[in-house]
Motif scaffolding. Structure first.
Motif, mmCIF file in Angstrom:
data_model
loop_
_atom_site.group_PDB
_atom_site.id
_atom_site.type_symbol
_atom_site.label_atom_id
_atom_site.label_comp_id
_atom_site.label_asym_id
_atom_site.label_seq_id
_atom_site.Cartn_x
_atom_site.Cartn_y
_atom_site.Cartn_z
ATOM 1 N N VAL A 1 50.604 58.115 32.601
ATOM 2 C CA VAL A 1 52.093 57.912 32.774
ATOM 3 C C VAL A 1 52.603 56.778 33.424
ATOM 4 C CG1 VAL A 1 53.872 59.098 34.426
ATOM 5 C CG2 VAL A 1 52.186 60.629 33.520
ATOM 6 N N ALA A 2 51.605 55.878 34.144
ATOM 7 C CA ALA A 2 52.044 54.621 34.599
ATOM 8 C C ALA A 2 50.810 53.844 35.119
ATOM 9 C CB ALA A 2 52.622 54.693 35.985
ATOM 10 N N ASN A 3 50.671 52.666 34.867
ATOM 11 C CA ASN A 3 49.501 52.001 35.135
ATOM 12 C C ASN A 3 49.847 50.755 36.126
ATOM 13 O OD1 ASN A 3 46.725 52.398 33.079
ATOM 14 N ND2 ASN A 3 48.646 53.124 32.445
ATOM 15 N N PHE A 4 49.107 50.453 37.109
ATOM 16 C CA PHE A 4 49.339 49.267 37.663
ATOM 17 C C PHE A 4 48.044 48.309 37.859
ATOM 18 C CE2 PHE A 4 51.582 53.074 39.300
ATOM 19 C CZ PHE A 4 52.928 52.822 39.312
ATOM 20 N N GLU A 5 47.954 47.149 37.532
ATOM 21 C CA GLU A 5 47.177 46.151 37.523
ATOM 22 C C GLU A 5 47.144 45.311 38.914
ATOM 23 O OE1 GLU A 5 46.588 43.542 34.230
ATOM 24 O OE2 GLU A 5 48.584 44.090 33.481
ATOM 25 N N CYS A 6 46.066 45.591 39.603
ATOM 26 C CA CYS A 6 45.803 45.215 41.085
ATOM 27 C C CYS A 6 44.715 44.126 41.304
ATOM 28 C CB CYS A 6 45.638 46.611 42.074
ATOM 29 S SG CYS A 6 46.876 47.789 41.954
ATOM 30 N N GLU A 7 45.193 43.103 42.247
ATOM 31 C CA GLU A 7 44.323 42.155 42.886
ATOM 32 C C GLU A 7 43.920 42.504 43.968
ATOM 33 O OE1 GLU A 7 45.350 38.098 42.281
ATOM 34 O OE2 GLU A 7 43.432 37.460 43.116
ATOM 35 N N ILE A 8 42.637 42.684 44.403
ATOM 36 C CA ILE A 8 41.934 42.911 45.763
ATOM 37 C C ILE A 8 42.518 42.017 46.587
ATOM 38 C CG2 ILE A 8 40.008 43.577 47.014
ATOM 39 C CD1 ILE A 8 38.834 45.169 44.759
ATOM 40 N N THR A 9 43.095 42.059 47.797
ATOM 41 C CA THR A 9 43.435 41.341 48.857
ATOM 42 C C THR A 9 42.673 41.466 50.123
ATOM 43 O OG1 THR A 9 45.177 42.532 49.446
ATOM 44 C CG2 THR A 9 45.723 41.041 47.840
ATOM 45 N N THR A 10 42.327 42.738 50.340
ATOM 46 C CA THR A 10 41.736 43.096 51.411
ATOM 47 C C THR A 10 40.687 44.401 51.496
ATOM 48 O OG1 THR A 10 43.770 42.940 52.686
ATOM 49 C CG2 THR A 10 42.183 43.755 54.018
ATOM 50 N N GLN A 11 39.596 44.310 52.108
ATOM 51 C CA GLN A 11 38.820 45.646 52.114
ATOM 52 C C GLN A 11 38.513 45.829 53.645
ATOM 53 O OE1 GLN A 11 35.760 44.182 49.280
ATOM 54 N NE2 GLN A 11 34.199 45.261 51.023
ATOM 55 N N VAL A 12 38.361 47.184 53.661
ATOM 56 C CA VAL A 12 38.126 47.819 55.198
ATOM 57 C C VAL A 12 36.958 48.713 54.877
ATOM 58 C CG1 VAL A 12 38.936 48.849 57.189
ATOM 59 C CG2 VAL A 12 40.435 47.439 55.895
ATOM 60 N N LYS A 13 35.952 48.694 55.735
ATOM 61 C CA LYS A 13 34.813 49.900 55.631
ATOM 62 C C LYS A 13 35.337 51.075 56.365
ATOM 63 C CE LYS A 13 30.047 50.364 56.486
ATOM 64 N NZ LYS A 13 29.882 51.547 57.299
ATOM 65 N N SER A 14 35.224 52.335 55.718
ATOM 66 C CA SER A 14 35.806 53.541 56.737
ATOM 67 C C SER A 14 34.681 54.393 56.454
ATOM 68 C CB SER A 14 37.138 53.935 55.925
ATOM 69 O OG SER A 14 37.309 55.159 56.413
ATOM 70 N N GLY A 15 33.745 54.514 57.412
ATOM 71 C CA GLY A 15 32.741 55.527 57.304
ATOM 72 C C GLY A 15 31.748 55.167 55.949
ATOM 73 N N ASP A 16 31.594 56.519 55.327
ATOM 74 C CA ASP A 16 30.876 55.892 53.851
ATOM 75 C C ASP A 16 31.491 55.589 52.946
ATOM 76 O OD1 ASP A 16 32.202 58.189 53.666
ATOM 77 O OD2 ASP A 16 30.569 59.815 53.440
ATOM 78 N N HIS A 17 32.932 55.198 53.055
ATOM 79 C CA HIS A 17 33.676 54.692 51.954
ATOM 80 C C HIS A 17 34.272 53.395 52.526
ATOM 81 C CE1 HIS A 17 33.913 58.594 50.334
ATOM 82 N NE2 HIS A 17 34.807 58.445 49.323
ATOM 83 N N THR A 18 34.952 52.838 51.439
ATOM 84 C CA THR A 18 35.574 51.591 51.614
ATOM 85 C C THR A 18 36.794 51.464 51.224
ATOM 86 O OG1 THR A 18 33.527 50.063 52.027
ATOM 87 C CG2 THR A 18 35.516 48.914 51.430
#
Ligand SMILES: Cc1cc2nc3c(=O)[nH]c(=O)nc-3n(C[C@H](O)[C@H](O)[C@H](O)COP(=O)(O)O)c2cc1C
Length: 155
Positions: A124-141
């Motif tokens: 329905v929609a697509n968004f092209e993204c560039e990663i600017t930040t990442q944060v660890k959140s337990g067993d996910h990031t």
């Protein structure tokens, strides 16, 4: 009439069932270090900024897509159409370690403008993204990406 409210303490697993699953789903398209594309079904995603527009996606450390995102700092977020139910199921139950999900699903795509990741034509929609930040959140990031290009599907 006075309502009687009963509040009883519960364990997390019982209480979290009342958060409707899945509330909404998306597919993130990523690329591994050999150039192979991969798709992962996500419930844990959200908008995080209006200006610039940004999306955050939360990826489990055991996912193949997590490895991909460490190496290649872009993702496409595709909001699937209703017709994509089977593909969404497959991308949420099979790993890109074992199969090529883009090939198996046979989804139609075109190369995105930002990092040439597949933009899914049935989305329905697509968004092209560039990663600017990442944060660890337990067993996910949580990977936060700035939207560089947006696409609208036909539906
Ligand atoms: C409805 C649904 C929602 C999901 N949401 C997430 C999510 O938000 N984050 C995540 O890491 N995995 C999520 N998963 C699990 C992954 O999609 C699944 O483990 C997938 O096979 C991982 O693929 P990969 O190993 O190719 O990265 C979800 C699965 C389903 C079916």
């Amino acid at each position: 009439m006075k309502r009687i409210k009963i509040l009883e303490q519960s364990n997390f697993n019982e209480a979290v069932n009342f958060v409707k699953h899945p509330a909404k789903v998306a597919l993130a398209i990523v690329k591994d270090n050999k150039g192979k594309f991969n798709m992962i079904t996500l419930e844990w995603f959200m908008r995080t900024s209006l200006n610039p527009p940004m999306f955050a996606i939360s990826i489990g450390h055991s996912r193949y897509s997590y490895q991909c995102l460490q190496d290649f700092r872009y993702f496409n977020l595709c909001i699937p159409s209703k017709e994509m139910v089977e593909e969404v199921k497959l991308c949420g139950t099979k790993s890109g370690r074992d199969i090529d999900k883009l090939e198996v699903t046979g989804l139609d795509w075109l190369k995105g403008r930002l990092a040439q990741l597949p933009v899914l034509k049935d989305g329905v929609a697509n968004f092209e993204c560039e990663i600017t930040t990442q944060v660890k959140s337990g067993d996910h990031t949580i990977f936060v990406g700035e939207v560089k290009h947006s696409w609208l599907g036909e539906k």
